[in-house]
Design a protein around this motif. Structure first.
Motif, PDB file in Angstrom:
ATOM      1  N   LEU A   9      35.262  37.496  44.914  1.00  0.00           N
ATOM      2  CA  LEU A   9      36.755  37.087  44.829  1.00  0.00           C
ATOM      3  C   LEU A   9      37.227  36.674  46.191  1.00  0.00           C
ATOM      4  O   LEU A   9      37.916  35.771  46.433  1.00  0.00           O
ATOM      5  CB  LEU A   9      37.616  38.067  44.017  1.00  0.00           C
ATOM      6  CG  LEU A   9      37.120  38.107  42.451  1.00  0.00           C
ATOM      7  CD1 LEU A   9      37.957  39.079  41.825  1.00  0.00           C
ATOM      8  CD2 LEU A   9      37.267  36.591  41.538  1.00  0.00           C
ATOM      9  N   SER A  10      37.086  37.708  47.043  1.00  0.00           N
ATOM     10  CA  SER A  10      37.565  37.724  48.279  1.00  0.00           C
ATOM     11  C   SER A  10      36.992  36.515  49.310  1.00  0.00           C
ATOM     12  O   SER A  10      37.687  35.605  49.736  1.00  0.00           O
ATOM     13  CB  SER A  10      37.497  39.054  49.051  1.00  0.00           C
ATOM     14  OG  SER A  10      37.887  38.881  50.541  1.00  0.00           O
ATOM     15  N   GLU A  11      35.653  36.561  49.306  1.00  0.00           N
ATOM     16  CA  GLU A  11      34.819  35.519  50.242  1.00  0.00           C
ATOM     17  C   GLU A  11      34.808  34.112  49.572  1.00  0.00           C
ATOM     18  O   GLU A  11      35.136  33.316  50.285  1.00  0.00           O
ATOM     19  CB  GLU A  11      33.335  35.991  50.398  1.00  0.00           C
ATOM     20  CG  GLU A  11      33.277  37.280  51.264  1.00  0.00           C
ATOM     21  CD  GLU A  11      32.022  37.452  51.537  1.00  0.00           C
ATOM     22  OE1 GLU A  11      31.075  36.676  51.262  1.00  0.00           O
ATOM     23  OE2 GLU A  11      31.837  38.498  52.123  1.00  0.00           O
ATOM     24  N   ARG A  12      35.014  33.914  48.423  1.00  0.00           N
ATOM     25  CA  ARG A  12      34.878  32.634  47.733  1.00  0.00           C
ATOM     26  C   ARG A  12      36.301  31.961  47.509  1.00  0.00           C
ATOM     27  O   ARG A  12      36.396  30.636  47.859  1.00  0.00           O
ATOM     28  CB  ARG A  12      33.850  32.525  46.344  1.00  0.00           C
ATOM     29  CG  ARG A  12      33.888  31.039  45.949  1.00  0.00           C
ATOM     30  CD  ARG A  12      33.099  30.916  44.741  1.00  0.00           C
ATOM     31  NE  ARG A  12      32.854  29.656  44.440  1.00  0.00           N
ATOM     32  CZ  ARG A  12      32.557  29.152  43.127  1.00  0.00           C
ATOM     33  NH1 ARG A  12      32.318  30.270  42.111  1.00  0.00           N
ATOM     34  NH2 ARG A  12      32.390  28.042  42.935  1.00  0.00           N
ATOM     35  N   PHE A  13      37.297  32.724  47.285  1.00  0.00           N
ATOM     36  CA  PHE A  13      38.607  32.399  46.863  1.00  0.00           C
ATOM     37  C   PHE A  13      39.725  32.708  47.802  1.00  0.00           C
ATOM     38  O   PHE A  13      40.723  32.357  47.710  1.00  0.00           O
ATOM     39  CB  PHE A  13      38.742  32.722  45.431  1.00  0.00           C
ATOM     40  CG  PHE A  13      37.778  32.150  44.339  1.00  0.00           C
ATOM     41  CD1 PHE A  13      37.740  30.769  44.063  1.00  0.00           C
ATOM     42  CD2 PHE A  13      36.964  33.089  43.794  1.00  0.00           C
ATOM     43  CE1 PHE A  13      36.784  30.417  43.248  1.00  0.00           C
ATOM     44  CE2 PHE A  13      35.933  32.692  42.866  1.00  0.00           C
ATOM     45  CZ  PHE A  13      35.649  31.151  42.447  1.00  0.00           C
ATOM     46  N   GLY A  14      39.248  33.516  48.642  1.00  0.00           N
ATOM     47  CA  GLY A  14      40.189  34.202  49.661  1.00  0.00           C
ATOM     48  C   GLY A  14      41.317  35.301  49.133  1.00  0.00           C
ATOM     49  O   GLY A  14      42.388  35.151  49.530  1.00  0.00           O
ATOM     50  N   TYR A  15      40.898  35.766  47.930  1.00  0.00           N
ATOM     51  CA  TYR A  15      41.882  36.882  47.274  1.00  0.00           C
ATOM     52  C   TYR A  15      41.948  37.910  48.271  1.00  0.00           C
ATOM     53  O   TYR A  15      41.115  38.493  48.945  1.00  0.00           O
ATOM     54  CB  TYR A  15      41.354  37.161  46.175  1.00  0.00           C
ATOM     55  CG  TYR A  15      41.531  36.240  44.804  1.00  0.00           C
ATOM     56  CD1 TYR A  15      41.958  34.927  45.257  1.00  0.00           C
ATOM     57  CD2 TYR A  15      41.369  36.435  43.742  1.00  0.00           C
ATOM     58  CE1 TYR A  15      41.958  34.190  44.152  1.00  0.00           C
ATOM     59  CE2 TYR A  15      41.415  35.685  42.394  1.00  0.00           C
ATOM     60  CZ  TYR A  15      41.345  34.299  42.809  1.00  0.00           C
ATOM     61  OH  TYR A  15      41.903  33.524  41.909  1.00  0.00           O
ATOM     62  N   SER A  16      43.173  38.532  48.261  1.00  0.00           N
ATOM     63  CA  SER A  16      43.502  39.713  49.124  1.00  0.00           C
ATOM     64  C   SER A  16      43.096  40.856  48.303  1.00  0.00           C
ATOM     65  O   SER A  16      42.462  40.617  47.262  1.00  0.00           O
ATOM     66  CB  SER A  16      45.095  39.895  49.127  1.00  0.00           C
ATOM     67  OG  SER A  16      45.565  40.174  48.074  1.00  0.00           O
ATOM     68  N   LEU A  17      42.717  41.973  48.978  1.00  0.00           N
ATOM     69  CA  LEU A  17      42.449  43.295  48.270  1.00  0.00           C
ATOM     70  C   LEU A  17      42.924  43.511  47.146  1.00  0.00           C
ATOM     71  O   LEU A  17      42.566  43.912  46.170  1.00  0.00           O
ATOM     72  CB  LEU A  17      42.428  44.609  49.478  1.00  0.00           C
ATOM     73  CG  LEU A  17      41.765  45.708  48.895  1.00  0.00           C
ATOM     74  CD1 LEU A  17      40.563  45.706  48.526  1.00  0.00           C
ATOM     75  CD2 LEU A  17      41.947  46.688  49.845  1.00  0.00           C
ATOM     76  N   THR A  18      44.610  43.585  47.275  1.00  0.00           N
ATOM     77  CA  THR A  18      45.436  43.586  46.050  1.00  0.00           C
ATOM     78  C   THR A  18      45.057  42.822  44.970  1.00  0.00           C
ATOM     79  O   THR A  18      44.742  43.215  43.567  1.00  0.00           O
ATOM     80  CB  THR A  18      46.769  43.592  46.256  1.00  0.00           C
ATOM     81  OG1 THR A  18      46.877  44.648  47.452  1.00  0.00           O
ATOM     82  CG2 THR A  18      47.622  44.028  45.174  1.00  0.00           C
ATOM     83  N   LYS A  19      45.015  41.513  45.167  1.00  0.00           N
ATOM     84  CA  LYS A  19      44.619  40.357  44.080  1.00  0.00           C
ATOM     85  C   LYS A  19      43.151  40.710  43.536  1.00  0.00           C
ATOM     86  O   LYS A  19      42.998  40.693  42.385  1.00  0.00           O
ATOM     87  CB  LYS A  19      44.704  39.125  44.612  1.00  0.00           C
ATOM     88  CG  LYS A  19      45.062  38.020  43.446  1.00  0.00           C
ATOM     89  CD  LYS A  19      45.092  36.851  44.276  1.00  0.00           C
ATOM     90  CE  LYS A  19      45.280  35.632  42.832  1.00  0.00           C
ATOM     91  NZ  LYS A  19      45.840  34.402  43.368  1.00  0.00           N
ATOM     92  N   SER A  20      42.089  40.962  44.458  1.00  0.00           N
ATOM     93  CA  SER A  20      40.941  41.247  44.038  1.00  0.00           C
ATOM     94  C   SER A  20      40.698  42.582  43.250  1.00  0.00           C
ATOM     95  O   SER A  20      40.089  42.520  42.117  1.00  0.00           O
ATOM     96  CB  SER A  20      39.850  41.317  45.180  1.00  0.00           C
ATOM     97  OG  SER A  20      39.637  40.203  45.919  1.00  0.00           O
ATOM     98  N   SER A  21      41.310  43.374  43.468  1.00  0.00           N
ATOM     99  CA  SER A  21      41.533  44.810  42.660  1.00  0.00           C
ATOM    100  C   SER A  21      42.121  44.457  41.318  1.00  0.00           C
ATOM    101  O   SER A  21      41.608  45.021  40.088  1.00  0.00           O
ATOM    102  CB  SER A  21      42.400  45.690  43.338  1.00  0.00           C
ATOM    103  OG  SER A  21      41.514  46.166  44.343  1.00  0.00           O
ATOM    104  N   GLY A  22      43.027  43.749  41.066  1.00  0.00           N
ATOM    105  CA  GLY A  22      43.623  43.319  40.053  1.00  0.00           C
ATOM    106  C   GLY A  22      42.942  42.621  38.960  1.00  0.00           C
ATOM    107  O   GLY A  22      42.670  42.804  37.876  1.00  0.00           O
ATOM    108  N   TRP A  23      42.083  41.701  39.476  1.00  0.00           N
ATOM    109  CA  TRP A  23      41.233  40.856  38.664  1.00  0.00           C
ATOM    110  C   TRP A  23      40.170  41.491  38.193  1.00  0.00           C
ATOM    111  O   TRP A  23      39.615  41.471  37.240  1.00  0.00           O
ATOM    112  CB  TRP A  23      40.734  39.540  39.632  1.00  0.00           C
ATOM    113  CG  TRP A  23      41.591  38.052  39.343  1.00  0.00           C
ATOM    114  CD1 TRP A  23      41.053  37.248  38.827  1.00  0.00           C
ATOM    115  CD2 TRP A  23      42.900  38.062  39.415  1.00  0.00           C
ATOM    116  NE1 TRP A  23      41.883  36.247  38.810  1.00  0.00           N
ATOM    117  CE2 TRP A  23      43.267  36.945  39.070  1.00  0.00           C
ATOM    118  CE3 TRP A  23      44.004  38.887  39.881  1.00  0.00           C
ATOM    119  CZ2 TRP A  23      44.348  36.181  39.012  1.00  0.00           C
ATOM    120  CZ3 TRP A  23      45.404  38.233  39.909  1.00  0.00           C
ATOM    121  CH2 TRP A  23      45.456  36.833  39.416  1.00  0.00           C
TER     122      TRP A  23
END
Length: 426
Positions: A269-283
């Motif tokens: 999620l972080s590398e492909r979509f640029g999600y932050s750690l917080t957002k990646s954790s939420g997803w």
């Protein structure tokens, strides 16, 4: 007639009700059965708790002890190797001296060495403590599933083992909630010290729970088997050997998919979509919620539709949803898709306890549960490496998508596993 044939020929409604522990008769679980499932769920929760606190603490451990990436990553592998050893040893011990006793011992063993991990001052010390904590972890799945299956009414057996499997997700959730504040306040050592608390709970539960009637009756009818004899019963004839191989495929595929998805999902999620750690954790958390719902749904359907049909439904769902997830690009689609993927990919965990309980006799039931599941978990331990290698070559989207192919082996494996829904335990 083989052991499997004998069990298939025995109607689930036949025989007396096991009034002392819920057993095979009746529709409503006894008070004892509810206590047994709670104790088993708590034991398996320690497994999920340990998995996540190690993940959260890894960067702090590496910085404090001066570990490189290979050493830090190896701590999870070392724990997993310990779990395989403990699964085999504690499973056989549970078939010899009792489910409740050995479940208690395994929780205490895990808790003590998890607590001692906080005192480690070097990579060698921490590795030793993690291995021994893993030994304790290895006993918790199979013994807990066996205890729950033997205590709960046969018509709702899969629902009981699903509740035990749900304990793992509860442990993951607990670790997710407390890891950050504990790390901030007391460091990684504080997390491991909290892991010692279950020892007290295990001792308290042991004083309130007797052995299930299935076990005490089996022990009164004959002596415990030797180690070699126990393992031989898992492959005693053609149908039994094929069923054991099929179950091993199921546990390997499910664990491979679980570790492959959960290890790399935040990075994907972080590398492909640029999600932050917080957002990646939420997803990722939404995916875990989907997993929990899938476990509950699996138990309900397996008791209604049968084990084989429900496994096929979830296996097809896992293959399709994992492949579809790798193609999603919308944030909301990823959120919903993650929950659906989690539901199918991990929901099957709820069915292993009932499936294996019905395939093997009481004298080797815990041995079978722990041996087959923990070997499968060892195979699954290679998933993070395989996904990483695929991602390096083709990218994370392709690597995640390729995981869908492994569920074809799962679907085929069900053809060699007999349907035993609601069978009276031998």
């Amino acid at each position: 007639m083989t052991q499997l044939d004998e069990m298939a020929a025995t109607p689930s409604a036949a025989g007396p009700v096991d009034s002392a522990d819920g057993g095979d008769g009746g529709d409503k679980p006894s008070r004892y059965a509810k206590k047994a499932v709670f104790a088993s769920s708590l034991g398996y929760a320690m497994d999920g708790f340990d998995l996540l606190i190690l993940s959260f603490a890894l960067s702090a451990i590496s910085a404090d002890l001066g570990l490189d990436k290979a050493q830090g990553g190896s701590l999870a592998t070392i724990t997993l190797i310990g779990a395989v050893v403990g699964g085999l040893g504690f499973g056989m011990l549970a078939d010899r001296i009792g489910r409740v006793k050995v479940l208690t011992y395994s929780v205490i063993f895990f808790a003590v060495f998890t607590g001692l991990s906080a005192l480690a001052t070097s990579y060698g010390e921490l590795s030793a403590f993690r291995f021994l904590a893993g030994v304790g972890i290895g006993g918790e799945f199979g013994i807990g599933m066996t205890l729950a299956a033997e205590a709960w009414p046969s018509k709702k057996r899969a629902r009981a083992t699903s509740l035990v499997a749900l304990g793992f997700q509860a442990g993951v959730l607990a670790a997710a909630l407390i890891s950050a504040p504990v790390l901030a306040a007391w460091g990684w050592q504080g997390l491991f010290l909290i892991g010692a608390v279950p020892a007290v709970v295990a001792i308290a539960l042991r004083s309130r729970l007797h052995e299930p009637e299935h076990f005490t009756r089996s022990r009164s009818e004959g002596a415990a088997l030797s180690t070699l004899a126990s393992l031989k019963l898992l492959v005693k004839d053609g149908p039994t050997a094929r069923a054991s191989f099929g179950v091993l495929v199921l546990t390997s595929v499910q664990n491979f998919g679980y570790y492959g998805i959960m290890t790399w999902l935040p990075t994907y999620l972080s590398e492909r979509f640029g999600y932050s750690l917080t957002k990646s954790s939420g997803w990722t958390a939404v995916t875990v919620v989907g997993m929990a719902l899938g476990i509950l749904l699996f138990g309900e359907l397996a008791d209604r539709l049968g084990r084989r049909r429900t496994f096929w439904l979830f296996q097809v769902g896992a293959a399709v949803s994992v492949l579809a997830y790798s193609q999603l690009v919308s944030p909301w689609a990823l959120l919903v898709g993650g929950a659906v993927m989690g539901l199918f990919a991990n929901g099957m965990t709820g069915g292993y306890g009932a499936l294996m309980a019905e395939l093997y006799p009481t004298q080797v039931r815990a041995t079978a549960q722990n041996t087959l599941f923990n070997i499968g978990r060892a195979v699954g331990g290679f998933a993070p490496v395989v996904v990483a290698l695929c991602a390096d070559r083709w990218g994370f989207a392709v690597a995640i998508g390729l995981l869908s192919a492994i569920y074809v082996a799962d679907i085929l494996a069900m053809f060699v596993i007999p349907e035993r829904k609601g069978a009276r335990l031998a």
